[in-house]
Write an enzyme that holds these catalytic residues in place. Structure first.
Site, PDB file in Angstrom:
ATOM      1  CG  HIS A  98       7.619  -5.394  -6.650  1.00 23.31           C
ATOM      2  ND1 HIS A  98       8.922  -5.597  -6.999  1.00 23.31           N
ATOM      3  CD2 HIS A  98       7.342  -6.307  -5.680  1.00 23.31           C
ATOM      4  CE1 HIS A  98       9.416  -6.606  -6.293  1.00 23.31           C
ATOM      5  NE2 HIS A  98       8.473  -7.059  -5.485  1.00 23.31           N
ATOM      6  CG  ASP A 101       9.598  -2.495  -8.664  1.00 23.89           C
ATOM      7  OD1 ASP A 101       9.927  -2.195  -7.505  1.00 23.89           O
ATOM      8  OD2 ASP A 101       9.398  -3.673  -9.044  1.00 23.89           O
TER       9      ASP A 101
END
Ligand code: XUL
Ligand code: CO
Length: 433
Positions: A98, A101
């Site tokens: 993501h 992240d």
């Protein structure tokens, strides 16, 4: 110095080895049904669980103390370095991420996007000298408080716009890194209480949002697959992408069934009251099975515990469905799985993946053996053989209730039940596991 210093690349040593740092079932080059095992399984490490998750739970804070935890770009780069060190140790062909992240959140949308672009360039350079590719990218539209009432389905159009803009940047990042797929999981696309929710309106918003994603995919020439990941609840009490059947109806309603496939997750299938193989079998039958998130739930606690898989019989039945449909194309096996919060060491992160990869390899090989043996499919076919006749086919095509009535009277028909052989089939499956 690497976080994983002292841990050498994991090699295949065969089923008899007692070496914890070796594969017992996963030999990437082993040929199974004419294809290398690595190309069947297409394993991916999930950036969020393995590098971003700090080990908290509702009762306690972080337990992990990774040297890359922090919200600067230096931390983000150190995290990427550690990630690629782990990929090399595991020989991992893919990863997934993501935006949240891999980059620190900025003070504004523009700053977040700059951070994302910078780290994507950094990861791109690392990929040039690594074998690891991107299985899929996605946007985190659920952690930040701005998304607490939904992203696409938010009552505030500004959040809809912010979410769409975020997805644009994440699709750009995925395209740049050569991603094979782009995933949408609607973590907050649902509701906590119907008392403040206009469900009909929110479904329309979600449908338009997904159409915009598909339009943008074609605009930028992204060749990968757009995947929706169903989940019935958690974090929302009710989520709109409940399960494969629900999402399929949704895709039909918005004219997207030829454009979007499913990323089916083991734990989400269980939460929805199904088995993993049920969800896979249904997605395959509907022609929308794209990729899988491999993990398992704790069957006693009843929520989405995202543990590494450890049951060969379970994963064998899942890979059976995947092999039966001809295997993955753009999809793969993403370990959407995290350590337990007491598993503190670098060694734990390696061992969790090695164990999970071995379980999946053993399961896939068992599934291949079942298919190659052919008994299970032959028995299934025999069960439906009555439908092969001309008369039976005509019955489905153009018979009326009256035709059926006349036929039952004239022939006459008095059906004799036949055994479904369930226990014999279960015993048969166990021969291969
Ligand atoms: C949450 C979940 C997500 C998606 C990606 O349950 O599975 O990690 O896979 O957003
Ligand atoms: Co998932």
């Amino acid at each position: 110095m690497s976080y994983f210093d002292g841990i050498a690349p994991i090699a295949y040593e065969g089923p008899e080895t007692a070496n914890e740092r070796a594969f017992r079932h996963y030999d990437p080059d082993e040929m199974v049904m004419g294809k290398r095992l690595e190309d069947h399984l297409r394993f991916a490490v999930a950036w969020w669980h393995s590098f971003a998750w700090p080990g908290g739970d509702p009762f306690g804070g972080p337990t992990f103390e990774r040297p890359w935890f922090g919200d600067t770009m230096d931390h983000a780069r150190a995290k990427a370095d550690a990630a690629f060190d782990l990929f090399a140790i595991l020989g991992q062909p893919f990863f997934c991420f993501h935006d949240a992240d891999i980059r620190p959140e900025g003070a504004s949308f523009a700053e977040s996007t700059r951070n994302l672009e910078e780290i994507v360039d950094y990861i791109g350079v690392k990929m040039e000298s690594a074998k690891t590719k991107l299985l899929w990218g996605t946007a985190n539209l659920f952690t930040h408080r701005r998304f607490m009432a939904g992203a696409a389905t938010n009552p505030d159009p500004d959040v809809f716009a912010y979410s769409a803009a975020t997805v644009k940047t994440c699709m750009d990042a995925t395209l740049k890194l050569g991603g094979a797929n782009y995933v949408l999981w609607g973590g907050r696309e649902g509701y906590e209480t119907l008392l403040n929710t206009d469900l009909g309106r929110e479904r329309q918003q979600a449908g338009r949002f997904l159409q915009m994603v598909v339009e943008y995919k074609h605009k930028i020439g992204f060749q990968g697959t757009i995947l929706v990941e169903p989940k019935p609840q958690e974090p929302s009490k009710h989520q709109y992408d409940y399960d494969v059947a629900t999402v399929y109806g949704f895709l039909k309603e918005f004219g997207l069934e030829g454009e979007v496939k499913m990323n089916v997750e083991q734990g989400h299938a269980i939460l929805a009251g199904h088995s993993f193989e049920h969800e896979l079998s249904l997605a395959a039958a509907l022609g929308i099975l794209g990729s899988i998130d491999m993990n398992r739930n704790d069957y006693q606690s009843g929520w989405d515990t995202d543990q590494f898989p450890n049951s060969v019989p379970e994963v064998a039945l899942a890979y059976y469905e995947i092999l039966k449909m001809g295997g993955f194309t753009t999809g793969g096996t993403n370990f959407d799985a995290k350590l337990r919060r007491q598993s503190l060491d670098p060694e734990d992160l390696v061992a969790a993946h090695v164990g999970g990869m071995d379980v999946c390899a053993a399961g896939l090989k068992a599934a291949a053996a079942m298919l190659e043996d052919g008994t299970l499919e032959a028995l299934r076919e025999a069960r439906y053989a009555g439908w092969d006749s001309e008369d039976a086919r005509a019955l489905l095509k153009n018979a009326t209730l009256q035709d059926c009535y006349d036929c039952v009277i004239e022939r006459p028909i008095n059906p004799e039940p036949r055994s479904g052989r369930q226990e014999r089939l279960e015993y048969l499956v166990n021969r291969f596991i």
